[in-house]
Design a protein around this motif. Structure first.
Motif, PDB file in Angstrom:
ATOM      1  N   ALA A 129      -7.350  -0.547   2.124  1.00  0.00           N
ATOM      2  CA  ALA A 129      -6.568  -1.784   2.228  1.00  0.00           C
ATOM      3  C   ALA A 129      -5.459  -1.668   3.269  1.00  0.00           C
ATOM      4  O   ALA A 129      -5.058  -2.660   3.868  1.00  0.00           O
ATOM      5  CB  ALA A 129      -5.975  -2.141   0.872  1.00  0.00           C
ATOM      6  N   LEU A 173      -9.072   3.248  -2.252  1.00  0.00           N
ATOM      7  CA  LEU A 173      -8.930   1.795  -2.143  1.00  0.00           C
ATOM      8  C   LEU A 173      -7.616   1.403  -1.464  1.00  0.00           C
ATOM      9  O   LEU A 173      -7.589   0.493  -0.629  1.00  0.00           O
ATOM     10  CB  LEU A 173      -9.037   1.150  -3.527  1.00  0.00           C
ATOM     11  CG  LEU A 173     -10.408   1.215  -4.185  1.00  0.00           C
ATOM     12  CD1 LEU A 173     -10.344   0.656  -5.599  1.00  0.00           C
ATOM     13  CD2 LEU A 173     -11.448   0.486  -3.348  1.00  0.00           C
ATOM     14  N   MET A 206      -8.362  -3.422   8.512  1.00  0.00           N
ATOM     15  CA  MET A 206      -8.412  -4.186   7.269  1.00  0.00           C
ATOM     16  C   MET A 206      -7.167  -5.056   7.134  1.00  0.00           C
ATOM     17  O   MET A 206      -7.262  -6.218   6.739  1.00  0.00           O
ATOM     18  CB  MET A 206      -8.527  -3.249   6.065  1.00  0.00           C
ATOM     19  CG  MET A 206      -8.687  -3.970   4.753  1.00  0.00           C
ATOM     20  SD  MET A 206     -10.155  -5.005   4.642  1.00  0.00           S
ATOM     21  CE  MET A 206     -11.413  -3.769   4.518  1.00  0.00           C
ATOM     22  N   SER A 207      -6.003  -4.515   7.485  1.00  0.00           N
ATOM     23  CA  SER A 207      -4.769  -5.297   7.404  1.00  0.00           C
ATOM     24  C   SER A 207      -4.830  -6.493   8.338  1.00  0.00           C
ATOM     25  O   SER A 207      -4.385  -7.584   7.993  1.00  0.00           O
ATOM     26  CB  SER A 207      -3.560  -4.431   7.761  1.00  0.00           C
ATOM     27  OG  SER A 207      -3.367  -3.458   6.776  1.00  0.00           O
ATOM     28  N   GLN A 223       0.826  -1.209   0.000  1.00  0.00           N
ATOM     29  CA  GLN A 223       0.000   0.000   0.000  1.00  0.00           C
ATOM     30  C   GLN A 223       0.863   1.263   0.000  1.00  0.00           C
ATOM     31  O   GLN A 223       0.503   2.267  -0.617  1.00  0.00           O
ATOM     32  CB  GLN A 223      -0.936   0.024   1.207  1.00  0.00           C
ATOM     33  CG  GLN A 223      -1.968  -1.057   1.207  1.00  0.00           C
ATOM     34  CD  GLN A 223      -1.532  -2.290   1.985  1.00  0.00           C
ATOM     35  OE1 GLN A 223      -0.342  -2.543   2.145  1.00  0.00           O
ATOM     36  NE2 GLN A 223      -2.490  -3.063   2.447  1.00  0.00           N
ATOM     37  N   MET A 276      -7.014  -9.102   6.737  1.00  0.00           N
ATOM     38  CA  MET A 276      -6.371  -9.721   5.583  1.00  0.00           C
ATOM     39  C   MET A 276      -5.301 -10.720   6.005  1.00  0.00           C
ATOM     40  O   MET A 276      -4.998 -11.648   5.277  1.00  0.00           O
ATOM     41  CB  MET A 276      -5.776  -8.645   4.667  1.00  0.00           C
ATOM     42  CG  MET A 276      -6.851  -7.884   3.922  1.00  0.00           C
ATOM     43  SD  MET A 276      -6.328  -6.417   2.989  1.00  0.00           S
ATOM     44  CE  MET A 276      -4.775  -6.838   2.308  1.00  0.00           C
TER      45      MET A 276
END
Length: 120
Positions: free
Chosen positions: A102, A98, A107-108, A8, A111
């Motif tokens: 991410a 986006l 969110m990390s 990212q 994931m």
């Protein structure tokens, strides 16, 4: 101190540099030119700062805010009728948002299977 290896951060630098340099090949008005340059440079700088200081989680939120500003800039700065320039701002703005989403800590964690959700 360990440098960031998050995709990212690299994406933010590339997207920001693209936006900042796009007035070189786009036919832009003054408002469009400065919107693309300023917001692009800010995103690239935030990405570089995040690379240098991986624990700086607020950088993802800043990139998201800059992405929203980039997306609305064609209407605010009145270049929405300049097709190529407006589409560049819209696409780059969406990509910034986006990348920011991410990269956000929650969110990390999801994931990577650490957010309370079982990894499948």
């Amino acid at each position: 101190m360990k440098a960031s290896t998050r995709w990212q951060d690299y994406a933010a630098v590339v997207i920001g540099a693209f936006a900042a340099l796009s007035p070189l090949w786009l036919d832009t008005s003054v408002g469009a030119r400065w919107s693309l340059i300023v917001l692009g440079v800010l995103v690239a700088l935030v990405g570089l700062a995040r690379m240098a200081r991986p624990a700086m989680a607020t950088a993802d939120y800043a990139i998201g805010v800059f992405g929203v500003l980039m997306f609305v800039s064609p209407w605010v700065m009145d270049f929405h009728t300049t097709t190529a320039t407006a589409w560049t701002a819209w696409v780059v703005g969406v990509l910034m948002v986006l990348v920011a989403i991410a990269g956000m800590p929650a969110m990390s964690a999801r994931m990577h299977g650490r957010g309370g959700v079982a990894a499948h």
